[in-house]
Design a protein around this motif. Structure first.
Motif, short mmCIF file in Angstrom:
data_model
loop_
_atom_site.label_atom_id
_atom_site.label_comp_id
_atom_site.label_asym_id
_atom_site.label_seq_id
_atom_site.Cartn_x
_atom_site.Cartn_y
_atom_site.Cartn_z
N PRO A 49 28.97 11.03 24.70
CA PRO A 49 28.44 10.42 23.49
C PRO A 49 29.40 9.33 23.02
O PRO A 49 30.59 9.58 22.85
CB PRO A 49 28.39 11.58 22.50
CG PRO A 49 29.34 12.60 23.02
CD PRO A 49 29.40 12.42 24.49
N GLY A 51 28.10 6.69 20.73
CA GLY A 51 27.23 5.89 19.84
C GLY A 51 27.63 5.91 18.39
O GLY A 51 26.88 5.52 17.51
N GLY A 52 28.87 6.38 18.12
CA GLY A 52 29.29 6.46 16.72
C GLY A 52 29.79 5.14 16.18
O GLY A 52 29.96 4.16 16.90
N GLY A 54 32.62 5.15 14.04
CA GLY A 54 34.04 5.30 13.77
C GLY A 54 34.45 5.07 12.33
O GLY A 54 35.47 4.44 12.05
N GLU A 55 33.66 5.58 11.43
CA GLU A 55 33.91 5.35 9.98
C GLU A 55 35.32 5.76 9.58
O GLU A 55 36.03 5.04 8.89
CB GLU A 55 32.88 6.16 9.19
CG GLU A 55 32.74 5.77 7.75
CD GLU A 55 31.67 6.62 7.06
OE1 GLU A 55 30.71 7.02 7.76
OE2 GLU A 55 31.84 6.90 5.88
N ARG A 56 35.79 6.88 10.06
CA ARG A 56 37.11 7.39 9.66
C ARG A 56 38.25 6.51 10.20
O ARG A 56 39.37 6.56 9.73
CB ARG A 56 37.27 8.83 10.12
CG ARG A 56 36.45 9.84 9.31
CD ARG A 56 36.44 11.21 9.94
NE ARG A 56 35.56 11.24 11.12
CZ ARG A 56 35.37 12.36 11.85
NH1 ARG A 56 36.02 13.48 11.56
NH2 ARG A 56 34.56 12.34 12.88
N LYS A 63 35.35 2.84 17.08
CA LYS A 63 36.65 3.17 17.68
C LYS A 63 36.61 3.27 19.20
O LYS A 63 37.60 2.98 19.87
CB LYS A 63 37.18 4.46 17.09
CG LYS A 63 36.26 5.66 17.32
CD LYS A 63 36.76 6.87 16.57
CE LYS A 63 35.81 8.03 16.76
NZ LYS A 63 36.18 9.21 15.96
N GLY A 120 21.77 8.26 19.69
CA GLY A 120 20.95 8.62 18.52
C GLY A 120 21.74 8.43 17.24
O GLY A 120 22.90 8.00 17.27
N SER A 126 22.64 11.87 20.29
CA SER A 126 23.14 11.04 21.40
C SER A 126 23.29 11.88 22.67
O SER A 126 22.90 11.45 23.76
CB SER A 126 24.48 10.42 21.02
OG SER A 126 24.34 9.56 19.92
N LYS A 260 41.00 14.26 19.87
CA LYS A 260 40.00 13.19 19.72
C LYS A 260 40.59 12.06 18.89
O LYS A 260 41.19 12.29 17.85
CB LYS A 260 38.78 13.77 18.99
CG LYS A 260 37.67 12.79 18.72
CD LYS A 260 36.36 13.49 18.38
CE LYS A 260 36.46 14.25 17.09
NZ LYS A 260 36.38 13.36 15.91
N1 LIG Z 1 25.57 9.04 16.31
C1 LIG Z 1 26.66 9.31 17.06
C2 LIG Z 1 27.89 9.69 16.44
C3 LIG Z 1 28.99 9.94 17.24
N2 LIG Z 1 28.87 9.80 18.58
C4 LIG Z 1 30.03 9.98 19.45
O1 LIG Z 1 30.55 11.28 19.35
C5 LIG Z 1 31.95 11.27 19.63
C6 LIG Z 1 32.74 12.07 18.63
O2 LIG Z 1 32.26 11.78 17.34
P1 LIG Z 1 33.19 11.21 16.14
O3 LIG Z 1 34.63 11.37 16.46
O4 LIG Z 1 32.68 11.78 14.88
O5 LIG Z 1 32.84 9.65 16.20
P2 LIG Z 1 32.23 8.79 15.02
O6 LIG Z 1 30.99 9.40 14.51
O7 LIG Z 1 32.15 7.40 15.56
O8 LIG Z 1 33.39 8.85 13.94
P3 LIG Z 1 33.18 8.92 12.32
O9 LIG Z 1 32.66 10.31 12.07
O10 LIG Z 1 34.57 8.70 11.82
O11 LIG Z 1 32.21 7.85 11.97
C7 LIG Z 1 32.37 9.80 19.62
O12 LIG Z 1 32.62 9.39 20.96
C8 LIG Z 1 31.19 9.08 19.04
O13 LIG Z 1 31.04 7.76 19.57
C9 LIG Z 1 27.66 9.44 19.18
O14 LIG Z 1 27.57 9.34 20.39
N3 LIG Z 1 26.57 9.21 18.40
#
Ligand SMILES: Nc1ccn([C@@H]2O[C@H](COP(=O)(O)OP(=O)(O)OP(=O)(O)O)[C@@H](O)[C@H]2O)c(=O)n1
Ligand SMILES: O=P(O)(O)OC[C@@H](O)[C@@H](O)[C@@H](O)CO
Length: 446
Positions: A49, A51-52, A54-56, A63, A120, A126, A260
């Motif tokens: 996965p 598709g995030g 990387g808000e944090r 990220k 997703g 995702s 992570k």
């Molecule tokens: N809708 C999403 C959200 C997360 N991920 C993936 O899941 C993995 C772990 O999630 P996390 O560390 O929470 O990533 P983010 O959601 O990008 O971070 P944040 O919560 O800080 O926004 C990451 O590789 C992220 O890209 C994803 O594929 N689809």
């Protein structure tokens, strides 16, 4: 969206094809140094996965695409999985708007066995998208359903073959398996008024990390049965297997490196770990004749860099040995020029390195060392030659080679010589450890 093979999802030779100095393409590459030996004995694919947003992390770039040593984080994770030759397909879930960027990364770093699917709005969605791509024999998709599927966050770059093999082997037997780590902080439960309700006994709990692995049918069934609430708010794949398929995952103790990348500090930590890993080998290359300068410098470097493997080779043999040096993951070269101020030897080495394409994955450090004794050589007239280093450095920087010059004073006096060499070793060690592109083309003096 149809899964899209990118960079060739067929199980071709993994990784960039490194060329021997003669230009012949070698099947061996940095990616395929899968440790010889145990394999899971079943078909295995991976879903990443990615598709995030990387808000944090708190930066505009998601990220997984943030650079570490000028290379996107996700490329390190792909490389880690590609080193494992028994993972036949790697499905990466990215947002539609990041597809092109992801394609570019796959092409630039020559990642193989990769297929892209659209992610997703949540991590579970995702992952589900990636599983669907493996489950359904879609037209022109080279993907096929594996017996076991690994699920691994794209932002966990430090995953080794041993833990992958452990979770896959355990998943074959138990239906599901996941890496765990001891908790660092104690988990507490707050009450409605924001006060402590109770705390958990830390020793009785573990942190769930990645990689995780599942019998494909188990996890695919779980996702198909999954409630919208779980798809929206869930964070634990192992829980889905338990809740929807009554499958109790086997927990596998993972190494500290499985963390992570979540916050900015994690990027700095990841860069330090990568720099440390690629600074473990130094190859001293010298002109045709062996000389005591090299032996002394080699000893000083070994003293300066305790865990580092320092080897030396005559440049004339380096070409043949370069392939071996590269396969030993050497990204640091010291080219010793004794009493000469041109860069012929260094340029020969640079040419070999450029041809080998070693620097695709990591910046290669080259230090052009020039021993001199200004009592015997009028220094001024040589400076003009030495200033050429800036031009050479600018050129090779385009190919991710960081070139610096180092003048080492080579007096007759034994004690002064020891001091110069010690200073030279310290400077070389710092250049290799820091890999600071700001020093590229500089001429340092020991
Ligand atoms: N809708 C999403 C959200 C997360 N991920 C993936 O899941 C993995 C772990 O999630 P996390 O560390 O929470 O990533 P983010 O959601 O990008 O971070 P944040 O919560 O800080 O926004 C990451 O590789 C992220 O890209 C994803 O594929 N689809
Ligand atoms: O919740 P996040 O999206 O940050 O992380 C997702 C997973 O990595 C995390 O939940 C692990 O504990 C493994 O399940």
């Amino acid at each position: 969206m149809e899964p899209r093979p990118s960079g060739g999802s067929k199980p071709a030779e993994p990784g960039p094809c490194l060329r021997s100095p003669g230009g012949a393409c070698q099947g061996t590459s940095a990616y395929s140094l899968s440790s010889a030996g145990a394999e899971p004995g079943c078909s295995v694919a991976a879903v990443l996965p990615a598709g995030g947003c990387g808000e944090r992390m708190g930066v505009p770039t998601p990220k997984q695409f943030c650079p570490i040593l000028e290379r996107p984080l996700i490329s390190y994770t792909l490389q880690a999985l590609e080193r494992v030759c028994w993972i036949k397909d790697i499905v990466v879930a990215v947002t539609r708007e990041n597809m092109e960027a992801m394609d570019g990364i796959i092409q630039r770093y020559q990642h193989k066995r990769i297929s892209l699917v659209e992610s997703g709005v949540t991590r579970h969605r995702s992952i589900f998208s990636g599983l669907k791509a493996l489950a359904e024999n879609r037209p022109n998709s080279k993907l096929s359903k594996p017996e076991v599927v690994i699920i691994h966050d794209a932002v966990r770059p430090f995953v080794e073959e041993d833990v992958l093999l452990k979770v896959v082997t355990a998943a074959k037997e138990h239906g599901a398996a996941g890496a765990v780590r001891p908790l660092v902080s104690t988990v507490i439960s707050p009450s409605a008024d924001g006060c402590l309700d109770h705390s958990l006994e830390r020793a009785r709990y573990k942190a769930s990390e990645m990689p995780q692995a599942f019998l494909f049918d188990v996890i695919y069934e779980a996702y198909q049965q999954c409630s919208d609430y779980d798809l929206e708010f869930g964070t634990e794949c192992l829980q889905l297997a338990l809740k929807y398929c009554h499958t109790k995952a086997k927990l596998v103790e993972g190494s500290p490196d499985l963390w992570k990348v979540t916050y900015k500090r994690d990027l700095y930590a990841a860069e330090s770990i990568i720099k440390e890993r690629i600074s473990q080998q130094i190859c001293i290359v010298m002109g045709t004749k062996e000389n005591e300068h090299v032996g002394l410098l080699e000893e000083m470097l070994k003293n300066e860099l305790k865990q580092v493997n320092v080897t030396s080779r005559p440049l004339c043999h380096a070409g043949r040995d370069l392939q071996q040096i590269i396969l030993e993951q050497c990204y640091n070269f010291v080219c010793v020029n004794v009493m000469n101020f041109d860069f012929q030897e260094t340029q020969k080495l640079l040419g070999m390195l450029e041809e080998s394409r070693l620097s695709i994955l990591y910046p290669v450090v080259v230090v052009s060392v020039h021993f001199f004794d200004y009592n015997s050589v009028p220094f001024g007239e040589k400076m003009e030659n030495l200033m050429w280093i800036r031009e050479f450095a600018k050129e090779v920087k385009k190919r991710n080679i960081l070139l610096c010059g180092l003048l080492i004073y080579y007096p007759q006096d034994e004690l002064k010589l020891q001091e110069s060499l010690r200073q030279g070793a310290t400077i070389i060690a710092a250049l290799i450890k820091e890999r600071n592109s700001g020093l590229v083309g500089q001429l340092l003096v020991a």
